[in-house]
Design a protein around this motif. Sequence first.
Motif, PDB file in Angstrom:
ATOM      1  N   UNK A 198       1.892  52.534 -32.232  1.00  0.00           N
ATOM      2  CA  UNK A 198       2.360  51.206 -31.854  1.00  0.00           C
ATOM      3  C   UNK A 198       2.101  50.247 -33.017  1.00  0.00           C
ATOM      4  N   UNK A 199       3.095  49.442 -33.342  1.00  0.00           N
ATOM      5  CA  UNK A 199       3.015  48.506 -34.457  1.00  0.00           C
ATOM      6  C   UNK A 199       3.166  47.078 -33.953  1.00  0.00           C
ATOM      7  N   UNK A 200       2.596  46.153 -34.713  1.00  0.00           N
ATOM      8  CA  UNK A 200       2.741  44.725 -34.453  1.00  0.00           C
ATOM      9  C   UNK A 200       3.230  44.036 -35.711  1.00  0.00           C
ATOM     10  N   UNK A 201       4.188  43.150 -35.561  1.00  0.00           N
ATOM     11  CA  UNK A 201       4.694  42.406 -36.713  1.00  0.00           C
ATOM     12  C   UNK A 201       3.709  41.294 -37.063  1.00  0.00           C
ATOM     13  N   UNK A 202       3.271  41.299 -38.324  1.00  0.00           N
ATOM     14  CA  UNK A 202       2.267  40.326 -38.755  1.00  0.00           C
ATOM     15  C   UNK A 202       2.857  39.232 -39.623  1.00  0.00           C
ATOM     16  N   UNK A 203       3.988  39.486 -40.263  1.00  0.00           N
ATOM     17  CA  UNK A 203       4.592  38.470 -41.114  1.00  0.00           C
ATOM     18  C   UNK A 203       6.044  38.828 -41.375  1.00  0.00           C
TER      19      UNK A 203
END
Length: 316
Positions: free
Chosen positions: A213-218
Amino acid sequence: MLSEGSGYVWWRPLVGTSEGVMLLLLFVACLGVLVVLLRGSYRLHHRKVRGEMDVEQAKKEKSTDGERATITIEFVMVLPVLLFIVLLLVQVMQLMVGNLFVHYAAYNATRCAVTYLPVDAREAGGGDRNWMMLNQEFRRPKYDAIKRAAAMSLVSVSGKWTEDMATVGVDVDGFVAGLKEHYELLGRPVPVWVERMAGERLRYAAANTRIEMLEMVSMDEEGRVFELVEDDFYQAGVREAVTVRVVHRLNLSVPYVRGLFADGRFEEEGAVGAYALVQAHVSLTNEGIDPALPERPSIQRRNYWGRDWDYGRYYP
């Protein structure tokens, strides 16, 4: 960190390992030998066409024997190079097809995530809406469902994985039985590969595929930048983007040339061959809308036609 669009880089194993560099130099040398041989064959053929050979019968026979010997030598020297090129093309084609399937698996995994993540699975140990357990020490039915969606998409490009090699956590027998029932309902004979290959390929796909699972940070000029979720759980907001990355050990089945693209070799007992790490990620909008309604209004309202609003249609 993972930037958008990153995936398998085919040339990285060539320059990242000493074996890859040696194989690359060998390939360049084979190409040079092939060019020299083709040029020599063209010159011999050109001389024959222009009639520069001796017209005497004895010399013609001797020349014919010499040409036959030359052709035989050329064939023996060129055949390994041509075989190497053919095998190389087949392996490159296999990598291209595998890359497409991994992207397809990433889409299916993400699609499963955005539809199953909003489910209230507290009774089954899966967590509340828009919440999913990632720690392997606990029950995680949502995570397992997402992984199965990715594995099922990669059966077509998977290798062989026998039953006694590892526990893969998928219902292989049910999968094979479903395929048999499918052909029986169509009134067609069940192909041989259903019994011999389908189960082994599904085991391979499940054992050599993982989801993250990934999260967008920028977000910058080059695109979106994601970061791996390393917590024990994953939580997404309503209508928030859900990103799933699929990492698959793609089986390299073509001999002699698979070392050019290999990222490693199987270390499991009974596994033979090499693999290339192929990864892809897809982002979709979460469908986890909270079905809870606000409190029932205490003031009676009227609609456009002057009639009282029927709150009973929405509230018990």
